[in-house]
Design an enzyme around this catalytic site. Sequence first.
Site, PDB file in Angstrom:
ATOM      1  N   CYS A 116     -29.296   4.430  13.079  1.00 18.72           N
ATOM      2  CA  CYS A 116     -29.267   5.680  12.304  1.00 18.72           C
ATOM      3  C   CYS A 116     -30.626   6.028  11.711  1.00 18.72           C
ATOM      4  O   CYS A 116     -30.819   7.137  11.228  1.00 18.72           O
ATOM      5  CB  CYS A 116     -28.254   5.573  11.182  1.00 18.72           C
ATOM      6  SG  CYS A 116     -26.626   5.211  11.794  1.00 18.72           S
ATOM      7  N   HIS A 256     -29.291   9.522   4.496  1.00 16.65           N
ATOM      8  CA  HIS A 256     -28.405   9.349   5.652  1.00 16.65           C
ATOM      9  C   HIS A 256     -26.951   9.482   5.175  1.00 16.65           C
ATOM     10  O   HIS A 256     -26.557   8.934   4.156  1.00 16.65           O
ATOM     11  CB  HIS A 256     -28.650   7.969   6.264  1.00 16.65           C
ATOM     12  CG  HIS A 256     -27.693   7.633   7.347  1.00 16.65           C
ATOM     13  ND1 HIS A 256     -27.347   8.527   8.331  1.00 16.65           N
ATOM     14  CD2 HIS A 256     -26.999   6.487   7.610  1.00 16.65           C
ATOM     15  CE1 HIS A 256     -26.481   7.953   9.155  1.00 16.65           C
ATOM     16  NE2 HIS A 256     -26.249   6.721   8.736  1.00 16.65           N
ATOM     17  N   ASN A 286     -20.466  10.419   9.786  1.00 15.69           N
ATOM     18  CA  ASN A 286     -21.763   9.788  10.035  1.00 15.69           C
ATOM     19  C   ASN A 286     -22.189  10.096  11.471  1.00 15.69           C
ATOM     20  O   ASN A 286     -21.606   9.581  12.416  1.00 15.69           O
ATOM     21  CB  ASN A 286     -21.603   8.277   9.807  1.00 15.69           C
ATOM     22  CG  ASN A 286     -22.876   7.496  10.084  1.00 15.69           C
ATOM     23  OD1 ASN A 286     -23.829   8.020  10.668  1.00 15.69           O
ATOM     24  ND2 ASN A 286     -22.879   6.248   9.680  1.00 15.69           N
TER      25      ASN A 286
HETATM   26  N1  ACO Z   1      -7.644   3.499   6.420  1.00 11.45           N
HETATM   27  C1  ACO Z   1      -6.932   2.737   5.589  1.00 11.45           C
HETATM   28  N2  ACO Z   1      -7.308   1.506   5.213  1.00 11.45           N
HETATM   29  C2  ACO Z   1      -8.453   1.042   5.687  1.00 11.45           C
HETATM   30  C3  ACO Z   1      -9.263   1.781   6.565  1.00 11.45           C
HETATM   31  C4  ACO Z   1      -8.825   3.048   6.929  1.00 11.45           C
HETATM   32  N3  ACO Z   1      -9.515   3.838   7.760  1.00 11.45           N
HETATM   33  N4  ACO Z   1     -10.358   1.055   6.869  1.00 11.45           N
HETATM   34  C5  ACO Z   1     -10.243  -0.107   6.211  1.00 11.45           C
HETATM   35  N5  ACO Z   1      -9.101  -0.119   5.508  1.00 11.45           N
HETATM   36  C6  ACO Z   1      -8.555  -1.192   4.669  1.00 11.45           C
HETATM   37  C7  ACO Z   1      -9.104  -2.541   5.038  1.00 11.45           C
HETATM   38  O1  ACO Z   1      -8.369  -3.080   6.127  1.00 11.45           O
HETATM   39  C8  ACO Z   1      -8.882  -3.317   3.770  1.00 11.45           C
HETATM   40  O2  ACO Z   1      -7.537  -3.699   3.708  1.00 11.45           O
HETATM   41  P1  ACO Z   1      -7.114  -5.173   3.161  1.00 11.45           P
HETATM   42  O3  ACO Z   1      -7.608  -5.171   1.744  1.00 11.45           O
HETATM   43  O4  ACO Z   1      -5.664  -5.158   3.312  1.00 11.45           O
HETATM   44  O5  ACO Z   1      -7.864  -6.109   4.031  1.00 11.45           O
HETATM   45  C9  ACO Z   1      -9.107  -2.267   2.677  1.00 11.45           C
HETATM   46  O6  ACO Z   1      -8.967  -0.998   3.322  1.00 11.45           O
HETATM   47  C10 ACO Z   1     -10.462  -2.357   2.024  1.00 11.45           C
HETATM   48  O7  ACO Z   1     -11.409  -2.500   3.051  1.00 11.45           O
HETATM   49  P2  ACO Z   1     -12.937  -2.557   2.739  1.00 11.45           P
HETATM   50  O8  ACO Z   1     -13.671  -2.757   4.014  1.00 11.45           O
HETATM   51  O9  ACO Z   1     -13.190  -3.532   1.594  1.00 11.45           O
HETATM   52  O10 ACO Z   1     -13.130  -1.085   2.199  1.00 11.45           O
HETATM   53  P3  ACO Z   1     -14.438  -0.445   1.627  1.00 11.45           P
HETATM   54  O11 ACO Z   1     -14.135   0.168   0.340  1.00 11.45           O
HETATM   55  O12 ACO Z   1     -15.608  -1.384   1.711  1.00 11.45           O
HETATM   56  O13 ACO Z   1     -14.702   0.728   2.663  1.00 11.45           O
HETATM   57  C11 ACO Z   1     -16.071   1.243   4.522  1.00 11.45           C
HETATM   58  C12 ACO Z   1     -14.905   0.422   4.017  1.00 11.45           C
HETATM   59  C13 ACO Z   1     -15.744   2.698   4.354  1.00 11.45           C
HETATM   60  C14 ACO Z   1     -16.280   0.901   5.988  1.00 11.45           C
HETATM   61  C15 ACO Z   1     -17.335   0.885   3.700  1.00 11.45           C
HETATM   62  O14 ACO Z   1     -17.485  -0.521   3.630  1.00 11.45           O
HETATM   63  C16 ACO Z   1     -18.580   1.471   4.263  1.00 11.45           C
HETATM   64  O15 ACO Z   1     -18.757   2.670   4.312  1.00 11.45           O
HETATM   65  N6  ACO Z   1     -19.545   0.625   4.677  1.00 11.45           N
HETATM   66  C17 ACO Z   1     -20.763   1.091   5.268  1.00 11.45           C
HETATM   67  C18 ACO Z   1     -20.532   1.399   6.704  1.00 11.45           C
HETATM   68  C19 ACO Z   1     -21.666   2.161   7.323  1.00 11.45           C
HETATM   69  O16 ACO Z   1     -22.360   2.889   6.671  1.00 11.45           O
HETATM   70  N7  ACO Z   1     -21.830   1.975   8.622  1.00 11.45           N
HETATM   71  C20 ACO Z   1     -22.775   2.628   9.405  1.00 11.45           C
HETATM   72  C21 ACO Z   1     -24.159   2.315   8.960  1.00 11.45           C
HETATM   73  S1  ACO Z   1     -25.315   2.445  10.211  1.00 11.45           S
HETATM   74  C22 ACO Z   1     -25.011   3.836  10.938  1.00 11.45           C
HETATM   75  O17 ACO Z   1     -24.964   4.811  10.238  1.00 11.45           O
HETATM   76  C23 ACO Z   1     -24.755   3.823  12.402  1.00 11.45           C
END
Ligand code: ACO
Length: 329
Positions: A116, A256, A286
Site C-alpha cells: 500500500c 492511507h 482499502n
Molecule cells: N465480521 C464480524 N466479526 C469479525 C470480522 C468481520 N468481518 N472480522 C473479524 N471478526 C471477529 C474476529 O473473528 C474476532 O472474533 P473472536 O473474538 O471471536 O476471535 C473479533 O471479530 C475481533 O477480531 P480482531 O481481529 O481482534 O478485531 P479488530 O478490532 O482488531 O479488527 C481488523 C480487525 C479490522 C482487521 C483490524 O485489526 C485492522 O484493521 N487491522 C489492520 C489491517 C490492515 O490495515 N491491513 C492492510 C494493511 S496493508 C494494506 O493496506 C494492503
Amino acid sequence: MASRGAVGIISTGRALPVGRVSNSDLEEIVETSDQWIKTRTGIEERRIISNDETCSGLAVAAAEKALERAALKPEEVDLLIVATVTPDQPLPSASCLVQARLNTINAAAFDLAAGCTGFLYGMNVAEQFIKNGTLKNALVIGVDTLSPIVDWQDRNTCVLFGDGAGAVVLAPVEDGRGLLASKMFSDGHKAELLYVPGGGSRFPAAQWTIKERLHYIKMNGPEIFKFAVTVLVDSTRHVLEMCNKTPGDLDFLLPHQANIRIINFAARRLGLKREQVLVNILRYGNTSSASIPILLDEAVEQGKFNEGDLLALVSFGAGLTWGASVLKW
Ligand code: ACO
C-alpha cells in the site's frame, strides 16, 4: 552535486470500478454485519471490478485524466511508474500494458511493488529523476485490484479491501513549492503479517496450492493495526522534521485509508483537527496503493487545497513498508 530543483504534483486523476459492494452484500457471503464492519473499520461500501475491468484498465483511465489536466501529450511523458501488487499478469509488467494503451512512446516504464506504500515510493523515486535533471516529468499511478486475490471465505480480510486507481503527473515547480521531504522505510522481517504465499516462482499455481488457498491474501490484522498506528505518527513527524516543520504547521493529512480507527488514532496523536484529516474509506475501503492518489484527486476536485497549503501524505503496507512525504501545494 547537480543543482536541485523543486518537483511537485501538477495534476491528478482517479478511476474506480462501477460495481459497488455494500456491507449488507457481504452479510450474504460471510458471517459478518454492517454494524461490525462500520464500527471496526469505518467502511460502508467498496468498488469491485467486474470481468471486463482490469488493473491496467483502471490505471489507464486514471492516467488519462491526469495527463489531460496537465495538458501533457502521451509522447511527452518521460517516465511511467505503476505502483501495484496486482498486475494483470506476471509478464510483462502492468506499466508496459499501460504504456501501450496510453501510447506514451517515449516513456521508460516499470512497476513498483511496495504494498500500500507503493504510490508514495513511486513518487519518491520519480522525484529523483526530475530533481537531478535526467527527466522532465513523470506519470505515477497507484493502482490495485485486490478483489481477485481476497479470500471471499475469510471475513477477517474480505470486508476490508476495494479496487481503484489514482494518478499524478510530477514536474518541476517554482522553488519552495512541491515535495519538501520524503522518506521510505521497510522491514521484511514482518513479511508474514500480510502476504500471498502462492502464485510466484516458489509456489506456482498447482492443484495443491489452489486446494490450500495459497493464492489469497493472508493477514494478521491486530499486529498490522499496532504497527500502523505507530508508523503513521512516527513517519509523519519524521518527514516534517526533515523540512523543519511540526504537525502544528500542517494544513492537511492524507493518510492511507486502511481503517478509520487507525486514522483517528494517528490524527489525535498528531494533534490534528478532524477537518484536517482527509477520509474516504467509507466509500472505497482499502484500495492499497490507489488509496492516497484517489484521496488526493477527490480533494483537488473539491477545491480543498489553497496555494501554499502544507500537506503530509503517509502510508503503510505489505512488506512491511511505510513512508511519508510533505508537500507545499
Ligand atoms: N465480521 C464480524 N466479526 C469479525 C470480522 C468481520 N468481518 N472480522 C473479524 N471478526 C471477529 C474476529 O473473528 C474476532 O472474533 P473472536 O473474538 O471471536 O476471535 C473479533 O471479530 C475481533 O477480531 P480482531 O481481529 O481482534 O478485531 P479488530 O478490532 O482488531 O479488527 C481488523 C480487525 C479490522 C482487521 C483490524 O485489526 C485492522 O484493521 N487491522 C489492520 C489491517 C490492515 O490495515 N491491513 C492492510 C494493511 S496493508 C494494506 O493496506 C494492503
